[in-house]
Enzyme design. Structure first.
Site, short mmCIF file in Angstrom:
data_model
loop_
_atom_site.label_atom_id
_atom_site.label_comp_id
_atom_site.label_asym_id
_atom_site.label_seq_id
_atom_site.Cartn_x
_atom_site.Cartn_y
_atom_site.Cartn_z
N HIS A 206 -38.24 0.02 -32.91
CA HIS A 206 -38.70 1.24 -33.60
C HIS A 206 -37.52 2.22 -33.68
O HIS A 206 -37.49 3.23 -32.97
CB HIS A 206 -39.87 1.84 -32.81
CG HIS A 206 -40.63 2.92 -33.52
ND1 HIS A 206 -41.42 3.83 -32.85
CD2 HIS A 206 -40.75 3.22 -34.84
CE1 HIS A 206 -41.98 4.64 -33.73
NE2 HIS A 206 -41.60 4.31 -34.93
N THR B 260 -36.73 10.06 -38.99
CA THR B 260 -36.40 10.25 -40.41
C THR B 260 -35.39 11.40 -40.56
O THR B 260 -34.44 11.31 -41.34
CB THR B 260 -37.67 10.54 -41.23
OG1 THR B 260 -38.58 9.46 -41.03
CG2 THR B 260 -37.36 10.67 -42.71
N SER C 111 -43.05 8.08 -32.43
CA SER C 111 -43.56 8.54 -33.72
C SER C 111 -43.52 10.07 -33.82
O SER C 111 -43.88 10.76 -32.86
CB SER C 111 -45.00 8.06 -33.89
OG SER C 111 -45.02 6.66 -33.79
N ALA C 112 -43.08 10.54 -34.97
CA ALA C 112 -42.99 11.97 -35.26
C ALA C 112 -42.11 12.72 -34.26
O ALA C 112 -42.38 13.85 -33.89
CB ALA C 112 -44.39 12.61 -35.34
N CYS C 113 -41.03 12.06 -33.82
CA CYS C 113 -40.07 12.69 -32.91
C CYS C 113 -38.67 12.77 -33.52
O CYS C 113 -37.69 12.93 -32.79
CB CYS C 113 -40.04 11.97 -31.59
SG CYS C 113 -41.54 12.23 -30.63
N LYS D 120 -45.70 -1.49 -39.10
CA LYS D 120 -45.82 -1.60 -37.64
C LYS D 120 -46.40 -2.95 -37.23
O LYS D 120 -45.98 -3.54 -36.23
CB LYS D 120 -46.65 -0.45 -37.08
CG LYS D 120 -46.00 0.93 -37.33
CD LYS D 120 -44.61 0.96 -36.76
CE LYS D 120 -43.71 2.09 -37.19
NZ LYS D 120 -44.05 3.43 -36.99
N ARG E 133 -52.62 6.31 -37.10
CA ARG E 133 -52.80 5.03 -36.40
C ARG E 133 -53.86 5.21 -35.31
O ARG E 133 -54.01 6.29 -34.74
CB ARG E 133 -51.50 4.57 -35.76
CG ARG E 133 -50.49 4.00 -36.75
CD ARG E 133 -49.25 3.48 -36.05
NE ARG E 133 -48.50 4.55 -35.44
CZ ARG E 133 -48.54 4.88 -34.16
NH1 ARG E 133 -49.27 4.18 -33.30
NH2 ARG E 133 -47.82 5.88 -33.71
N GLY F 31 -51.99 4.30 -43.69
CA GLY F 31 -50.62 4.01 -43.26
C GLY F 31 -50.43 2.85 -42.32
O GLY F 31 -50.64 1.69 -42.66
N ASP G 17 -36.95 4.00 -39.57
CA ASP G 17 -38.11 3.73 -38.70
C ASP G 17 -38.00 2.41 -37.94
O ASP G 17 -38.40 2.36 -36.79
CB ASP G 17 -39.39 3.74 -39.53
CG ASP G 17 -40.65 3.89 -38.69
OD1 ASP G 17 -40.71 4.83 -37.88
OD2 ASP G 17 -41.57 3.06 -38.83
P1 GTP Z 1 -42.49 8.52 -37.60
O1 GTP Z 1 -42.39 8.35 -39.07
O2 GTP Z 1 -43.87 8.87 -37.15
O3 GTP Z 1 -41.97 7.36 -36.83
O4 GTP Z 1 -41.69 9.88 -37.24
P2 GTP Z 1 -40.11 10.22 -37.11
O5 GTP Z 1 -39.62 9.82 -35.77
O6 GTP Z 1 -39.39 9.70 -38.29
O7 GTP Z 1 -40.13 11.82 -37.12
P3 GTP Z 1 -39.63 12.86 -38.24
O8 GTP Z 1 -38.17 12.79 -38.49
O9 GTP Z 1 -40.51 12.73 -39.41
O10 GTP Z 1 -39.92 14.25 -37.50
C1 GTP Z 1 -41.18 14.61 -37.03
C2 GTP Z 1 -41.24 16.07 -36.73
O11 GTP Z 1 -40.21 16.45 -35.82
C3 GTP Z 1 -41.08 16.96 -37.96
O12 GTP Z 1 -42.04 17.97 -37.91
C4 GTP Z 1 -39.70 17.53 -37.83
O13 GTP Z 1 -39.60 18.78 -38.42
C5 GTP Z 1 -39.47 17.56 -36.31
N1 GTP Z 1 -38.04 17.40 -35.97
C6 GTP Z 1 -37.22 16.41 -36.39
N2 GTP Z 1 -35.96 16.58 -35.92
C7 GTP Z 1 -35.98 17.71 -35.18
C8 GTP Z 1 -34.98 18.42 -34.42
O14 GTP Z 1 -33.82 18.04 -34.34
N3 GTP Z 1 -35.40 19.54 -33.78
C9 GTP Z 1 -36.69 19.99 -33.84
N4 GTP Z 1 -37.00 21.08 -33.18
N5 GTP Z 1 -37.65 19.34 -34.56
C10 GTP Z 1 -37.31 18.23 -35.21
C1 SPV Z 2 -45.33 5.96 -36.78
O1 SPV Z 2 -46.43 6.39 -36.39
O2 SPV Z 2 -44.42 5.64 -35.98
C2 SPV Z 2 -45.05 5.86 -38.22
C3 SPV Z 2 -46.17 6.05 -39.14
O3 SPV Z 2 -43.95 5.57 -38.62
S1 SPV Z 2 -47.18 4.64 -39.26
O4 SPV Z 2 -46.68 3.79 -40.32
O5 SPV Z 2 -48.55 5.11 -39.57
O6 SPV Z 2 -47.15 3.91 -38.02
MN MN Z 3 -42.51 5.30 -36.86
#
Ligand code: GTP
Ligand code: SPV
Ligand code: MN
Length: 593
Positions: free
Chosen positions: A228, A255, A250-252, A208, A71, A200, A279
């Site tokens: 979110h 999922t 995001s990515a925290c 989004k 994004r 994406g 999400d």
């Molecule tokens: P978006 O799709 O961007 O919204 O991301 P998300 O919030 O769904 O994040 P996702 O579950 O894909 O996790 C992102 C990263 O965080 C990955 O590299 C995971 O391995 C890491 N991660 C997820 N859960 C944990 C956790 O409990 N502990 C640690 N150390 N890392 C984690």
């Molecule tokens: C995020 O960035 O929070 C995502 C991926 O879930 S995207 O659909 O690219 O926004």
């Molecule tokens: Mn997201």
């Protein structure tokens, strides 16, 4: 041929055709034959590659342009007539000027190309939550991704009938120029314009752009919430299921938490975890006065790297069929895919996310850190039986969380709804590869909605407070978690993943009034004895009560530093910041003295 007689739709499509001048217009009816023909076409042009049918049936690989992998928050705009209404956290442009300026970019942008008209529905067709959108796009990748991520096709058109109530999305790939890349929202016109990206969240406009930015604007007007958030059900051995929503940036980890596998001990006791969404959550107050949530999406657009048989076997299983992979490693040995931490054996004969020969020997990652899978919800082994319930699921707890190396403890509970809104409003997290820009910088990301709120953040907090007033004593309890505390070497102090269940059980016990807690400056924290650590390991060592104790300390000096950051952030919001939140901040400052 048009698949509807809805004059509002036809008139708008005609206008956009006149503007973008495609050679052909194809309406997406959602049929498998049509989608299969598009897959074949995308493979013929090289837009996608068909993967090993035996190992990954129905799966495809796609690579986006190397300058187009996440994004772009700096190129994302909220175009309200009044600049103030977009607020200081959003980029703003004047709507009329923007239509004119972008109109020039769109002029003839689809010459020599095909425009696909995708009718889609967010949430279950016909449900009280349902909202309809159209995406006009010149990308087959977008069509096929939207077919996974949303409910599409003829049933959506039938449900819309002659109504003018739909979101108008226009996407053109154009030439992927970064300077002319725009992701623009006109919330007052239910309109989204996206140009010069193929990636994406920039181009799957149901996600989004609609389900958060436009929907959050609609939700405030109509008295509901678009967040979110993941939605997860925890079933106890007695067979009762309680649902929680969690907002992490995001990515925290959304999922991952949404598809959690209970630790062995709990599985043996009969606990189960059910994924409703990973999400986005749309939340409404139900007839019983409680808060109910649906996942408006139909698939998962998940982060690939780090997903493996240990960290998230459910996510991995979800991607084994009918999935599109974007920017991962192409394993040429058996025409499959790979990404960092999938396993310890990077393929020897492979192509990296940039399309270059790669064998892992030069130390560069093969998959882009924001490489993703687009997989149908039905694939998910732990998909909740309530996933298709048009009324959603009742929410017991709302959990905020971020990536904080220090400061935020493993878990704490807010004192009440207003304090919980404060906790969400000051959520901070390190930036990740999900958005273009620096990674690892702590920034305030209120309710994990900083890049996704379609209006003034102060008004958004006000809306949260109002929802709490309406919910009264039926409001979910609000918590904060942090799976990402580290030691001085940067090792995570908490094992995370499936073991996060141990924290969720404390949260649910709190909701049911079954466990006491100690009051601290920032809210209620668990007593060390109340989080079960039996059998727990971290980094190959036994996890001890001392380690837990460290994760549950509140360092007042660090928190006082944090307060400075909060004050700067709040100052930005000016007089639209609700007075109640300013009071909460004063209370925190008082408590930290
Ligand atoms: P978006 O799709 O961007 O919204 O991301 P998300 O919030 O769904 O994040 P996702 O579950 O894909 O996790 C992102 C990263 O965080 C990955 O590299 C995971 O391995 C890491 N991660 C997820 N859960 C944990 C956790 O409990 N502990 C640690 N150390 N890392 C984690
Ligand atoms: C995020 O960035 O929070 C995502 C991926 O879930 S995207 O659909 O690219 O926004
Ligand atoms: Mn997201």
């Amino acid at each position: 041929m048009a698949l509807t007689t809805n004059q509002h739709v036809l008139k708008w499509v005609d206008e956009m055709v006149a503007l973008t001048k495609p050679d052909r217009v194809v309406w997406i009816d959602g049929s498998e034959e049509q989608l299969e023909a598009l897959r074949a076409e995308a493979c013929a042009t090289g837009e996608m590659e068909k993967l090993n049918e035996e190992k990954l049936p129905g799966c495809y690989l796609h690579r986006s342009a190397v300058n187009d992998v996440a994004r772009v928050e700096g190129r994302t705009f909220i175009c309200t007539r009044n600049k103030e209404d977009a607020g200081p956290t959003n980029n703003w442009m004047d709507p009329q000027e923007t239509y004119e300026k972008l109109g020039k970019l769109y002029d003839g942008a689809m010459k020599g190309r095909t425009m696909y008209v995708i009718p889609y529905c967010m949430a279950h067709v016909g449900s009280p939550f349902a909202k309809i959108g159209f995406e006009l796009t010149d990308s087959i990748y977008v069509v096929l991704s939207m077919a996974i991520m949303t409910r599409i096709g003829q049933e959506v058109l039938d449900f819309l009938g002659d109504s003018p109530d739909f979101v108008k999305g226009l996407h053109a790939k154009k030439d992927l120029s970064e300077e002319d890349r725009y992701i623009v929202h006109f919330p007052e016109d239910n309109t989204i314009w996206s140009i010069n990206s193929g990636y994406g969240g920039n181009v799957l406009l149901g996600k989004k752009c609609f389900a958060l930015r436009i929907a959050s604007f609609q939700a405030r007007k109509e008295g509901w919430m678009a967040e979110h958030m993941l939605i997860l059900g925890i079933e106890n051995p007695e067979g009762e299921t309680k649902y929680v929503c969690a907002a992490f940036p995001s990515a925290c980890g959304k999922t991952n938490l949404a598809m959690l596998i209970p630790p062995k001990k709990y599985a043996e006791m009969g606990y189960k975890a059910w994924c409703v969404g990973d999400d986005i959550a749309w939340l409404r107050i139900g007839e019983d006065g409680r808060l109910w949530a649906v996942n408006p999406e139909y698939g998962f657009f998940g982060v690939a790297p780090g997903t493996n048989a240990k960290s998230n076997p459910n996510a991995l299983a979800t991607t084994r069929r009918n999935t599109i992979f974007t920017n991962v490693v192409h394993n040429l040995e058996d025409n499959t895919i790979w990404w960092e931490k999938l396993d310890k054996n990077p393929p020897k004969h492979a192509v990296n996310w940039k399309g270059e020969p790669w064998d892992g020997s030069d130390g560069t990652p093969g998959a882009h850190p924001n490489s993703r899978f687009t997989a149908p919800s039905v694939n998910c082994p732990c998909l909740s039986p309530e996933y298709n319930n048009p009324n959603g699921v009742p929410i017991s707890a709302i959990i905020f969380g971020g990536r904080r190396a220090k400061t935020a403890p493993l878990v704490y509970q807010s004192r009440d709804w207003a304090h919980g809104v404060f906790v969400g409003s000051v959520l901070a997290s390190e930036t990740t590869a999900a958005a273009a820009g620096a990674v690892g910088v702590v920034r305030r990301d209120p309710m994990a909605m900083l890049p996704f709120c379609g209006y003034h953040m102060g008004d958004y907090f006000g809306h949260w407070l109002e929802m709490g007033e309406k919910l009264g004593d039926k409001a979910p309890k609000i918590f904060h978690v942090n799976w990402f505390r580290t030691d001085d070497e940067g090792n995570f102090l908490w094992p995370g993943f499936g073991d996060n269940m141990r924290v969720l059980l404390w949260i649910l016990a709190r909701c049911e009034g079954k466990v006491s807690a100690r009051e601290t400056a920032i809210g209620y924290l668990p007593y060390v004895k109340d989080i079960d650590i039996e059998g727990l390991e971290n980094n190959g060592r036994e996890f001890t009560h001392m380690m837990l104790d460290e994760l549950l300390t509140v360092d007042k000096a660090l928190w006082r530093e944090d307060v400075e950051g909060i004050e700067t952030f709040y100052a930005k919001l000016g007089d639209r910041l609700p007075a109640k939140l300013r009071e909460e901040l004063e209370t925190l400052k008082e408590n930290l003295k």
